[in-house]
Design a protein around this motif. Structure first.
Motif, PDB file in Angstrom:
ATOM      1  N   SER A 229      -3.287  13.584   2.233  1.00  0.00           N
ATOM      2  CA  SER A 229      -2.458  12.392   2.058  1.00  0.00           C
ATOM      3  C   SER A 229      -3.349  11.399   1.332  1.00  0.00           C
ATOM      4  N   ASP A 230      -3.064  11.173   0.058  1.00  0.00           N
ATOM      5  CA  ASP A 230      -3.978  10.396  -0.813  1.00  0.00           C
ATOM      6  C   ASP A 230      -4.448   9.124  -0.117  1.00  0.00           C
ATOM      7  N   PRO A 231      -5.726   8.801  -0.069  1.00  0.00           N
ATOM      8  CA  PRO A 231      -6.876   9.527  -0.620  1.00  0.00           C
ATOM      9  C   PRO A 231      -7.627  10.371   0.423  1.00  0.00           C
TER      10      PRO A 231
ATOM     11  N   SER B 241       0.856  -1.190   0.000  1.00  0.00           N
ATOM     12  CA  SER B 241       0.000   0.000   0.000  1.00  0.00           C
ATOM     13  C   SER B 241       0.891   1.238   0.000  1.00  0.00           C
ATOM     14  N   TYR B 242       0.280   2.407  -0.125  1.00  0.00           N
ATOM     15  CA  TYR B 242       1.072   3.648  -0.179  1.00  0.00           C
ATOM     16  C   TYR B 242       0.158   4.840   0.071  1.00  0.00           C
ATOM     17  N   THR B 243       0.776   5.974   0.300  1.00  0.00           N
ATOM     18  CA  THR B 243       0.071   7.248   0.215  1.00  0.00           C
ATOM     19  C   THR B 243       1.077   8.277  -0.262  1.00  0.00           C
TER      20      THR B 243
ATOM     21  N   LEU C 182      -9.023  17.080   3.421  1.00  0.00           N
ATOM     22  CA  LEU C 182      -9.209  17.833   4.673  1.00  0.00           C
ATOM     23  C   LEU C 182     -10.522  17.480   5.372  1.00  0.00           C
ATOM     24  N   LEU C 183     -11.617  17.408   4.613  1.00  0.00           N
ATOM     25  CA  LEU C 183     -12.915  17.172   5.256  1.00  0.00           C
ATOM     26  C   LEU C 183     -13.205  15.683   5.494  1.00  0.00           C
ATOM     27  N   ASP C 184     -12.272  14.823   5.127  1.00  0.00           N
ATOM     28  CA  ASP C 184     -12.421  13.393   5.426  1.00  0.00           C
ATOM     29  C   ASP C 184     -11.971  13.072   6.845  1.00  0.00           C
ATOM     30  N   VAL C 185     -11.245  13.969   7.469  1.00  0.00           N
ATOM     31  CA  VAL C 185     -10.514  13.593   8.674  1.00  0.00           C
ATOM     32  C   VAL C 185     -10.930  14.448   9.863  1.00  0.00           C
TER      33      VAL C 185
ATOM     34  N   TYR D 205     -11.578   9.011  10.565  1.00  0.00           N
ATOM     35  CA  TYR D 205     -11.597   9.536   9.194  1.00  0.00           C
ATOM     36  C   TYR D 205     -12.622   8.755   8.401  1.00  0.00           C
ATOM     37  N   SER D 206     -13.005   9.285   7.254  1.00  0.00           N
ATOM     38  CA  SER D 206     -14.202   8.788   6.587  1.00  0.00           C
ATOM     39  C   SER D 206     -14.105   7.324   6.138  1.00  0.00           C
ATOM     40  N   CYS D 207     -12.963   6.899   5.588  1.00  0.00           N
ATOM     41  CA  CYS D 207     -12.875   5.531   5.067  1.00  0.00           C
ATOM     42  C   CYS D 207     -13.025   4.500   6.193  1.00  0.00           C
TER      43      CYS D 207
END
Lengths: 146, 385
Positions: free
Chosen positions: B198-200, A71-73, B203-206, B286-288
């Motif tokens: 930080s993909d994915p 995985s990555y970011t 700002l509003l996901d966290v 966070y959202s995920c």
């Protein structure tokens, strides 16, 4: 209130297993893992005890300097690196790499020159520094090779 | 002396802001404690022991158990400090259960708190991880969670928009909570167009960084019903720590939550969580996490969460409302965060939720989550076990 320019140096013993891992990178550009005699899992980086089996591991295993992205970011926000007290140079690729022959993921930088190639499952290869000191940064980063 | 049945009988929390410059740490703690005692019509003399926790390297002052004694009410009482990272609040909360259930204490005050405005959260969290193997690339909570999100999305084909639904849901619920920090409505478009951190994760996901505190009182069966007409009885719980280094983890699901929830459901006799649980207060930073982790907690099969969330099953008017308080995405005072989940679950059982109350709650579930992907879960019920 700020702590100013103060420094708080500390010492951290990485242990015999970590030392061997870093020495082999420095001297031979060779990655080593350690195998659990009970579950057979190969850990990279190596450590003395397999947590799930609670068993001492002694069998060293050579693993490749290539593997795939588990995985990555891509880090894009500015933040302070607590190791240096300086801002981390963003953006950078933060990779979890399963080296060929290993079962756990090794964390390091991945090059993000072409972001479209940075994908889960992508093949990657380690690039080593010419001058190596036995530090984790002796590995410059990983690059995508497919 | 044997195991006693025990319940949360009172809760209190501060109003939460990104920066509470009007109070210092002691005063912030005291605000939650005083509200909690008022909620149970108790005085500090009624309390037999105090448990307190925060991320002790955040504010740069260790030994919170000693320096906050004026505010906590622990003066000349047994006072214990616990720090387990993100799960600090739930560790503090569950210890209140153990201390009262053991019969050693009748009434225990549990406090979680944090002044994140006094901390560099990302740098501080990074120092909780291995100096050699983790820290080179690790970027606090956001970086670690982003790697999890990438893996989950890649494995199950979930999209950033699927995740955004979770943020919108929790932020919409927060509008009903007078104590929540972020109380401004947001849309899917707002989330999707917010800056990429930080993909994915955008700002509003966290979750935000919050100053705040929470307190609960546990009482055993000799006192619980005298203090509270509808106590939140502890039925089951479980704590799981999965691994050593970040690279060891299976990021396709939250394994620790999967195992902890299975164990807790078995103890509580819950066979179909979606049907049998009335409300959940989940530590979703966070959202995920609101997709992957509700699969781990057994609400649907792996990969099924995006559909469940899109269909509104977890909304206030859905079959199983998640985070009526607005959850962590609206308020995140780290050492208090997981205790807020437990307090909010108790509030739902007690029927004291005001605008955020879910009707007729008999079973509520709260969770905690911490750094190296560890989890815990508590099942609270209106019925005495």
């Amino acid at each position: 209130m700020h702590s100013g320019e103060g420094e708080q140096p500390f010492h951290y013993a990485i242990g015999r297993y970590g030392s061997k891992f870093l020495s082999e990178i420095r001297d031979n550009k060779q990655f080593y893992g350690i195998k659990c005699p009970k579950c057979g899992k190969v850990y990279v980086p190596p450590r003395e005890v397999c947590g799930p089996c609670f068993t001492k591991m002694t069998e060293w295993v050579k693993v490749a300097d290539e593997g795939k992205l588990y995985s990555y970011t891509i880090l894009r926000f500015a933040f302070l690196d607590p190791e240096t007290g300086k801002q981390k140079p963003v953006p950078y690729g933060y990779a979890f790499i399963t080296l060929d022959g290993a079962d756990t993921a090794f964390q390091h930088f991945v090059e993000i020159t072409d972001e479209s190639k940075v994908k889960v499952g992508a093949r990657v290869k380690a690039i080593f520094e010419d001058k190596r000191y036995g530090k984790i940064t002796d590995i410059k980063h990983f690059v995508i090779i497919d | 002396m044997g195991k006693k049945r025990t319940a949360i009988v009172a809760t209190g929390q501060t109003h939460h802001r990104s920066s509470r410059l009007d109070v210092n740490g002691i005063e912030l703690i005291n605000e939650a404690v005083v509200r909690c005692l008022e909620d149970g019509d108790l005085t500090i003399e009624d309390i037999d022991a105090v448990v307190i926790g925060n991320m002790d390297h955040f504010e740069g002052i260790n030994y919170v158990d000693t320096w906050s004694i004026d505010g906590s009410g622990g003066f000349m009482k047994p006072t214990f400090k616990l720090t387990t990272g993100g799960t600090t609040g739930s560790t503090v909360g569950q210890s209140g259960f153990y201390l009262t259930a053991s019969g050693m204490f009748d009434k225990v005050l549990c406090i979680g708190w944090e002044k994140n405005s006094e901390s560099d959260t990302t740098a501080a969290i990074t120092t909780a991880f291995d100096p050699i193997w983790d820290r080179l690339v690790f970027a606090g909570a956001i970086g670690g969670l982003a790697v999890e999100a990438t893996k989950y999305m890649s494995e199950y084909g979930a999209t950033e928009e699927d995740a955004a639904h979770v943020a919108v849901r929790d932020r919409t619920h927060a509008l009903n909570n007078p104590y929540a920090q972020l109380r401004k409505p947001i849309t899917l478009e707002d989330v999707m167009s917010s800056p990429m951190l930080s993909d994915p994760i955008k700002l509003l996901d966290v979750c935000p960084r919050t100053d705040g505190a929470c307190a609960v009182v546990w009482a055993n069966e000799d006192y619980a019903e005298k203090i509270c007409s509808r106590p939140a009885w502890y039925h089951a719980g479980s704590v799981k720590h999965p691994f050593n280094l970040l690279g060891d983890t299976d990021l396709t699901t939250l394994v620790s939550m999967e195992l902890a929830s299975k164990e807790a459901y078995k103890k509580a006799g819950i066979k179909e969580p979606l049907k049998e649980i009335d409300v959940m207060e989940l530590y979703l930073p966070y959202s995920c996490a609101g997709l992957s982790w509700i699969e781990a907690i057994g609400l649907c099969e792996r990969g099924g969460a995006p559909r469940l969330v899109r269909d509104g099953v977890t909304n206030m008017d859905g079959e199983l409302p998640i985070n009526p308080s607005g959850g962590v995405i609206a308020t995140n005072c780290i050492g208090a965060t997981a205790l807020l989940r437990m307090a909010e679950a108790a509030i739902q059982v007690m029927g004291k939720g005001g605008d955020r109350q879910v009707p007729d709650v008999e079973t509520a579930v709260a969770t905690g989550f911490g750094g190296c992907f560890w989890s815990d879960i508590s099942v609270l019920r209106s019925k005495k076990p």
